[in-house]
Design an enzyme around this catalytic site. Structure first.
Site, short mmCIF file in Angstrom:
data_model
loop_
_atom_site.label_atom_id
_atom_site.label_comp_id
_atom_site.label_asym_id
_atom_site.label_seq_id
_atom_site.Cartn_x
_atom_site.Cartn_y
_atom_site.Cartn_z
N HIS A 98 -58.65 4.24 58.81
CA HIS A 98 -57.71 3.13 58.92
C HIS A 98 -56.34 3.41 58.31
O HIS A 98 -55.40 2.64 58.53
CB HIS A 98 -58.31 1.85 58.32
CG HIS A 98 -58.00 0.62 59.12
ND1 HIS A 98 -58.79 -0.52 59.12
CD2 HIS A 98 -56.99 0.34 59.98
CE1 HIS A 98 -58.27 -1.42 59.93
NE2 HIS A 98 -57.17 -0.93 60.46
N ASP A 125 -61.62 -6.51 60.46
CA ASP A 125 -62.06 -5.55 59.45
C ASP A 125 -62.87 -6.28 58.38
O ASP A 125 -62.60 -7.45 58.08
CB ASP A 125 -60.80 -4.93 58.81
CG ASP A 125 -61.06 -3.66 58.01
OD1 ASP A 125 -62.19 -3.48 57.51
OD2 ASP A 125 -60.12 -2.87 57.86
N HIS A 127 -62.66 -5.35 55.40
CA HIS A 127 -61.80 -5.20 54.22
C HIS A 127 -60.35 -5.53 54.60
O HIS A 127 -59.92 -5.21 55.71
CB HIS A 127 -61.83 -3.75 53.71
CG HIS A 127 -63.20 -3.20 53.51
ND1 HIS A 127 -63.92 -2.63 54.55
CD2 HIS A 127 -64.00 -3.14 52.42
CE1 HIS A 127 -65.10 -2.22 54.09
NE2 HIS A 127 -65.18 -2.53 52.82
N ASP A 129 -57.70 -4.10 53.28
CA ASP A 129 -56.87 -2.88 53.16
C ASP A 129 -55.49 -3.24 52.63
O ASP A 129 -54.46 -2.79 53.14
CB ASP A 129 -56.78 -2.16 54.51
CG ASP A 129 -58.13 -1.64 54.98
OD1 ASP A 129 -59.05 -1.52 54.15
OD2 ASP A 129 -58.28 -1.37 56.19
N HIS A 142 -57.10 4.72 53.07
CA HIS A 142 -57.39 3.78 54.16
C HIS A 142 -57.49 2.35 53.64
O HIS A 142 -57.59 1.42 54.44
CB HIS A 142 -58.65 4.19 54.94
CG HIS A 142 -59.94 4.12 54.18
ND1 HIS A 142 -61.16 4.35 54.79
CD2 HIS A 142 -60.23 3.88 52.88
CE1 HIS A 142 -62.14 4.25 53.91
NE2 HIS A 142 -61.59 3.96 52.75
N ASP A 223 -61.45 -2.27 63.27
CA ASP A 223 -62.23 -1.36 62.44
C ASP A 223 -63.71 -1.52 62.81
O ASP A 223 -64.19 -2.64 63.01
CB ASP A 223 -62.01 -1.72 60.97
CG ASP A 223 -62.60 -0.74 59.98
OD1 ASP A 223 -63.80 -0.40 60.10
OD2 ASP A 223 -61.90 -0.35 59.04
N ASP A 225 -66.19 -1.48 61.00
CA ASP A 225 -66.95 -2.31 60.06
C ASP A 225 -66.67 -3.81 60.20
O ASP A 225 -67.27 -4.63 59.49
CB ASP A 225 -66.81 -1.83 58.62
CG ASP A 225 -65.44 -2.07 58.00
OD1 ASP A 225 -64.68 -2.93 58.49
OD2 ASP A 225 -65.12 -1.39 57.01
N GLU A 268 -61.99 4.06 62.17
CA GLU A 268 -63.13 4.27 61.26
C GLU A 268 -64.42 4.67 61.96
O GLU A 268 -65.49 4.63 61.35
CB GLU A 268 -63.36 3.06 60.35
CG GLU A 268 -62.22 2.81 59.36
CD GLU A 268 -62.14 3.81 58.20
OE1 GLU A 268 -63.11 4.56 57.96
OE2 GLU A 268 -61.08 3.84 57.52
#
Length: 295
Positions: A98, A125, A127, A129, A142, A223, A225, A268
């Site tokens: 990412h 995502d 997260h 980030d 990332h 992403d 995830d 990712e």
């Protein structure tokens, strides 16, 4: 103005960067997405892979930082690639970790500024980030691209200077379920809207209404995830209770119907962690739904 023209050429741009992640493997992502048939699924022209600029020595007070010179060099190259590929086309960036979005988002922000339109950012995502170079404790970069692209302090002299920062109030994060305390404070201060998986559809609808009201361009950063790890195992940062297949496909349909998506990151994907290519195939399916094609 308004909708992205349906006939706009979709352009694949490989971004085989893995220096921003905590484990190797993401550099193989572009190859895996191509092998899963993304070119044919999108009816896309493949521009090949971006190569990073020459890394220059960089020293920072945060001793945890990893690969700062390399990620900065990738950011510069990807920003230029995004600006070029978005001229008359819809770029799809094949990641890569990412950290690549530090380049793709800022390149697209320059494109939007050149068109006299605001850039909105949809961050799908687990997260946010939203660490800076000073606040990251893992040192994996990332975890920083959204903070950089929105002009958070602390990147000056390390990452390329921002020609057009993204207004953090034009950022919507969906599927977020792993936030560090430093990020939580920064998100609140900046005015970034971050939502978990519950209520995802409502939040997306409200965000797309704002994009339309301001005649914005939309960059989507997806992403692996964001998805539930049972569905998409090929990611080094799994977080339980991600978006399910139905919710993810519905979100892609809604994005396609908006006609606002000007560019897309697929990030990712770590093929070393995949099971028979299933994650790569799902990412291709989602991209095809989003961009109006069918796998």
């Amino acid at each position: 103005m308004g909708h992205i023209h349906a006939a706009s050429q979709i352009r694949l741009v490989g971004a085989p960067v893995e220096e921003g992640a905590g484990r190797p493997g993401c550099a193989l992502g572009p190859r895996a997405l191509r092998a899963a048939g993304i070119g044919a699924a999108l009816g896309a022209v493949d521009l090949g892979d971006v190569a990073p600029r020459q890394a220059r020595p960089l020293c920072h007070g945060n001793a945890a930082l990893k690969a700062l010179p390399e990620v900065s060099a990738w950011t510069e190259a990807l920003a230029e690639a995004a600006l070029a590929a978005s001229e008359g086309g819809v770029p799809v960036f094949l990641g890569g970790d990412h950290s690549l979005s530090a380049g793709t988002v800022t390149g697209m922000a320059r494109r939007a500024a050149a068109l006299g339109r605001p850039l909105f950012l949809l961050w799908l995502d687990a997260h946010p980030d939203f660490h800076t170079l000073d606040t990251t404790t893992s040192g994996n970069l990332h975890g920083t691209p959204a903070a950089y692209a929105t002009g958070r302090p602390g990147f000056e002299g390390y990452f390329p200077a921002l020609a057009a920062p993204v207004d953090p109030r034009r950022v919507c994060m969906l599927g977020v379920r792993s936030v560090d305390p430093a990020e939580a404070g920064a998100l609140a201060e900046a005015g970034v809207a971050a939502h978990g998986v519950p209520g995802l559809g409502r939040a997306l609808t409200a965000f797309l209404s704002r994009v339309a009201a301001e005649d914005g361009l939309l960059h989507v950063s997806l992403d692996v995830d964001f998805l539930d790890p049972g569905l998409a195992p090929a990611v080094g940062t799994t977080v339980p209770a991600g978006a399910g297949r139905r919710a993810a496909l519905a979100a892609m349909d809604r994005l396609r119907a908006s006609g606002r998506v000007a560019s897309l990151d697929l990030v990712e994907l770590n093929p070393r962690l995949d099971r028979g290519g299933r994650t790569a195939r799902l990412m291709v399916e989602l991209a095809a739904r989003l961009l109006g094609r069918r796998t």
